[in-house]
Design an enzyme around this catalytic site. Sequence first.
Site, PDB file in Angstrom:
ATOM      1  N   ARG A 297       0.822  -1.205   0.000  1.00 56.20           N
ATOM      2  CA  ARG A 297       0.000   0.000   0.000  1.00 56.20           C
ATOM      3  C   ARG A 297       0.855   1.253   0.000  1.00 56.20           C
ATOM      4  O   ARG A 297       0.503   2.246  -0.627  1.00 56.20           O
ATOM      5  CB  ARG A 297      -0.983  -0.049   1.179  1.00 56.20           C
ATOM      6  CG  ARG A 297      -2.075  -1.056   0.905  1.00 56.20           C
ATOM      7  CD  ARG A 297      -3.114  -1.183   1.998  1.00 56.20           C
ATOM      8  NE  ARG A 297      -4.228  -1.986   1.467  1.00 56.20           N
ATOM      9  CZ  ARG A 297      -5.242  -2.444   2.190  1.00 56.20           C
ATOM     10  NH1 ARG A 297      -5.307  -2.179   3.482  1.00 56.20           N
ATOM     11  NH2 ARG A 297      -6.198  -3.140   1.622  1.00 56.20           N
ATOM     12  N   TYR A 441      -7.152   0.266  -7.115  1.00 60.78           N
ATOM     13  CA  TYR A 441      -6.731  -1.098  -6.750  1.00 60.78           C
ATOM     14  C   TYR A 441      -6.002  -1.153  -5.412  1.00 60.78           C
ATOM     15  O   TYR A 441      -5.835  -0.150  -4.753  1.00 60.78           O
ATOM     16  CB  TYR A 441      -5.983  -1.785  -7.876  1.00 60.78           C
ATOM     17  CG  TYR A 441      -4.662  -1.234  -8.368  1.00 60.78           C
ATOM     18  CD1 TYR A 441      -3.956  -0.251  -7.709  1.00 60.78           C
ATOM     19  CD2 TYR A 441      -4.125  -1.770  -9.539  1.00 60.78           C
ATOM     20  CE1 TYR A 441      -2.740   0.190  -8.204  1.00 60.78           C
ATOM     21  CE2 TYR A 441      -2.899  -1.331 -10.030  1.00 60.78           C
ATOM     22  CZ  TYR A 441      -2.220  -0.347  -9.356  1.00 60.78           C
ATOM     23  OH  TYR A 441      -1.023   0.082  -9.846  1.00 60.78           O
ATOM     24  N   GLU A 442      -5.668  -2.369  -5.028  1.00 59.08           N
ATOM     25  CA  GLU A 442      -4.984  -2.608  -3.740  1.00 59.08           C
ATOM     26  C   GLU A 442      -5.831  -2.066  -2.574  1.00 59.08           C
ATOM     27  O   GLU A 442      -5.316  -1.527  -1.604  1.00 59.08           O
ATOM     28  CB  GLU A 442      -3.615  -1.932  -3.795  1.00 59.08           C
ATOM     29  CG  GLU A 442      -2.585  -2.513  -2.859  1.00 59.08           C
ATOM     30  CD  GLU A 442      -2.131  -3.898  -3.285  1.00 59.08           C
ATOM     31  OE1 GLU A 442      -1.919  -4.713  -2.391  1.00 59.08           O
ATOM     32  OE2 GLU A 442      -1.996  -4.177  -4.501  1.00 59.08           O
ATOM     33  N   GLY A 443      -7.158  -2.252  -2.711  1.00 56.52           N
ATOM     34  CA  GLY A 443      -8.105  -1.657  -1.762  1.00 56.52           C
ATOM     35  C   GLY A 443      -8.421  -0.248  -2.204  1.00 56.52           C
ATOM     36  O   GLY A 443      -7.540   0.612  -2.189  1.00 56.52           O
ATOM     37  N   GLN A 448      -9.489   2.106   2.093  1.00 56.43           N
ATOM     38  CA  GLN A 448      -8.375   2.589   2.916  1.00 56.43           C
ATOM     39  C   GLN A 448      -8.891   3.493   4.034  1.00 56.43           C
ATOM     40  O   GLN A 448      -8.425   3.432   5.167  1.00 56.43           O
ATOM     41  CB  GLN A 448      -7.373   3.389   2.061  1.00 56.43           C
ATOM     42  CG  GLN A 448      -6.789   2.639   0.882  1.00 56.43           C
ATOM     43  CD  GLN A 448      -6.006   1.418   1.270  1.00 56.43           C
ATOM     44  OE1 GLN A 448      -5.417   1.360   2.346  1.00 56.43           O
ATOM     45  NE2 GLN A 448      -6.023   0.398   0.421  1.00 56.43           N
TER      46      GLN A 448
END
Lengths: 592, 592
Positions: A297, A441-443, A448
């Site tokens: 992240r 992406y990546e949450g 977040q």
Amino acid sequence: MSVYNAPIRDMQFILNDVFKAEEFWQNNQQLSHLDNDTVSMILEEMSKFSKNVLLPLNRTGDEEGATYLGDGKVATPKGFKEAFSQYAEGGWIGLGGDPDFGGQGMPKMVTMLSEEMVFTANQSFALYPNLSGGACLCLYYAGSEEQKATYLEKIYSGKWSGTMCLTEPHAGTDLGIIKTKAVPNDDGSYSITGTKIFITAGEHDLTENIIHLVLAKTPNAPEGSKGISLFVVPKFLVNADGSVGERNKVQAGSIEHKMGIKASATCVMNFDGAKGWMIGAENTGLASMFIMMNYERLTMGLQGIGGAELAYQNAVVYANDRVQGRADSGVKNADKPADSIIHHADVRRMLLNAKVISEASRCFAMYVAKQLDTAKFSDDSETAKKANDRVALLTPVAKAFLTDRGLEASIDCQQVFGGHGYIREWGMEQIVRDTRISQIYEGTNGIQSLDLLGRKVAKNGGAFVTDYVNEILDFANNMTANHAIKQAMIDSANKLADLTKSLLGNLDKKDEINGCAVDYLQAFGYVSFTYMWGLMVEASNGKDGEFYTNKAKLADFYIARMLPRLDAHIAMVKATSQPIMDFDVSFFAVGE
Amino acid sequence: MSVYNAPIRDMQFILNDVFKAEEFWQNNQQLSHLDNDTVSMILEEMSKFSKNVLLPLNRTGDEEGATYLGDGKVATPKGFKEAFSQYAEGGWIGLGGDPDFGGQGMPKMVTMLSEEMVFTANQSFALYPNLSGGACLCLYYAGSEEQKATYLEKIYSGKWSGTMCLTEPHAGTDLGIIKTKAVPNDDGSYSITGTKIFITAGEHDLTENIIHLVLAKTPNAPEGSKGISLFVVPKFLVNADGSVGERNKVQAGSIEHKMGIKASATCVMNFDGAKGWMIGAENTGLASMFIMMNYERLTMGLQGIGGAELAYQNAVVYANDRVQGRADSGVKNADKPADSIIHHADVRRMLLNAKVISEASRCFAMYVAKQLDTAKFSDDSETAKKANDRVALLTPVAKAFLTDRGLEASIDCQQVFGGHGYIREWGMEQIVRDTRISQIYEGTNGIQSLDLLGRKVAKNGGAFVTDYVNEILDFANNMTANHAIKQAMIDSANKLADLTKSLLGNLDKKDEINGCAVDYLQAFGYVSFTYMWGLMVEASNGKDGEFYTNKAKLADFYIARMLPRLDAHIAMVKATSQPIMDFDVSFFAVGE
């Protein structure tokens, strides 16, 4: 056509003047072999590589894109294979990896700068080694000795690559409902069946093998996220001697056609009884995955910096070259029919906006990287724990706030180009399209925000925030520089403490966290940027040269032209979730 | 895959309840033939056409794009020709045109709603008739009787189309430095030579002729913008009987490859001694062009609404369909593995953001349209003048603020889709790409801001603003609805008055207008949105039905979650241009 010169000066300033890297390394035994010269050499090398090799492939990669050739095969754009080989040969994939497995053992404070350069020069390219790095982290911390021995060196060396297979068509944010099954075989392996989507680098032509890390459910696993296990599933099974063996039953079904990062192959991966091996204990798959999430992240935050930095540099060049209109302060280029647009205040406003974003973001990423390194390398468990807590608190901010600001900077700099910014050949619109994914992406950045407010703030009654606020106040109160940033830090930190308290008092409203999280994270981000400008002003204080005096001016600009947003986000949070939830669900409908 | 159902109910509400259209028409002799039934029929027709004909061509048009076939020829995507024919046959091109030339004579209050629908369903398509409309306006107000007779009916009928040729490679914002030459011929015509770029619909296959309106300089014309004349240059010369004759020496050299609006042909046009005829008097070209600018700029604002509306509708459908996670307020879809994401507050926040944007924008556009109609149709010269002044003040706001908010809404709604929002097939990323151009062309939003603050505010010492603020205060003080929007209007209007005064006091700083214009326009926009929500709340007051109570709730959301930005922009303006101009120009450079 694009230009990119890595901001080495600023990187060195942040590394050494602001965060006193050498001192930090001396104080951590495992890093004491490091020195400034080594790090400078690394930065210089990547500066050249990113400029000379990666940047020229950025637009051609976008135009050509990754291609699905049928029959499970995917081609990367022209030049990617050679660039990847060079990247691997340079030891860049394992830059932060354990030397026992062929890594270079560099701390995050160094690797983040290298990663930033790669993301700036070529966001699509960056994702190939990036996913390898993520998979290695997972294997390193959760894998068995045998798994580490089998995979790490091969991936660090770039012979093989790695992926993270999480998302399924019906399950993105909500991984608890994944359907991919892992049925145990007699030999201790598992038979994996299911469909994964949005798999970055799921298939490509860069390496001889691809190692998939796959979330799946064993038979009779508990429902939801507590019943998820993690498996390693190589594209080609690995022979006892480490060589590549039989083809495994996993294949790319297609690749996505996307808004941007077109040279990155985003694959649908079909697992059809593919052979896999469990990583770590059963039903601890999500936990294993989260080990690497903090690193990943932060890395996505670096992608935001990359977008801002590349956009800024190219807009600066354009603004100096393009002549249009006369400066309000008087003619500047009398020999030309008009003045460079760099003399127009509104153009400067957009450029400065991008500049304060990229520099504060870099500083914030380094702050988080130092905490990551402290957590990893410190011999003192109390120090390591404190750093870990700080990492937990700031990671969602680094991912979401830096990518939100990265998109903003890209759009502002695209605007500097006027109509030319909308034309593909100028490259600015690609930066916007590429950078946009980093918010998703990546949450997603919404997720977040929920992570920040729900898990990192509300769950411990704001304890992590209190520590952070106190650190800012301590720093501000002890700073020597005479600059408005001191009071700005004190005010904004106090506002964050007050906001947190007020929010925690409203948690009887069930939707409060979900309804306020995004604006809370934004407020948190501006408070953090204020702190970063404080750190940079203090580190510049008393030093000679325009670089340092300009840092103080950038802080002035930040206070005048960006920080006022803080109060807006605070007001939005304080308005509570009620105005959002006041509508019946039937309101959200479209007619026939 | 996309859905679009024109928001007829909201359009009718704004037209009739808020702006009392029928009453307005009765009071203006030239419009007294109009009634609600006629207008409703028009709206219903375009609603069907936009949904059934234009929307299906939106994504296919994006994928295929306009194509340069070589030799000056351009093909529009499949289906565009048929759709354009239908559009023309329906009388839509001349909807607002003078009936003496085959137009339908509809006021802007009606045409803007039709235009909004076209822009929502298909931004690329919308530009073809839109440029025709712009060229007709120019010809109508500045052309000779002969020119009007030659061109207007042909363009209104869709047999021919029109363009506006302003920009040159080195001259965009700064039209004073254009190089295109117009040399007089013996027969009263001119020989036009030069290169124009970014010419929307400069070449295509939709009509048998294309009528270019071209800015050029006559020999010995004064330097700068005072030496620009306007010419009509048909692709095919027109025979005495009105039929298409000999090919003129103007040809498309290529088309641009763009971020979005890919189905719209953006052409490089080469004039190589092309035959043209002057429109209006020599050296009054820019003035003639500005006649139509107010209409066009409002129309670009409609493009912003289109982006917001289409994004909102599709995000609402997705948010209802997609199940992911459980609602914080308790399980909603017990029979499913997860709840619809419409139950998550953060998803609603994004949707409501888009909703308050599209509805306030529509209301604001209608406000400006009513002023345009008043200016055009009123018999009372004082009333017309007042309306004209108001149009002058609000037009840059309508263009810039509505497109800025349109992009914001598109991005928010793309975010609702998570990863799927980034994938082309879902259509959301196209909305973002398409909408982005509306902030750039027809005068960038930075230029709009300079127009507002420089020409429309500073030049008259803030007189137009004072009138506008007084109108808002009058309305607020007399409103009957008991709603927080009343106080919000009073506060925000007073803040605008105060901000204007403070800015006007700083004009000794030469860069003040340029450095503060964008944030001033943003502040102006939020004050205007507050006024619009006040108008809508008041028009809903005392009426039964959820439509009306939801209007009040949307106003609550607006006050709670969007209006706080106003103070941020005010603070940025009050910080003056000094922090921007404090840097030496050498600061804006990139290394080697």
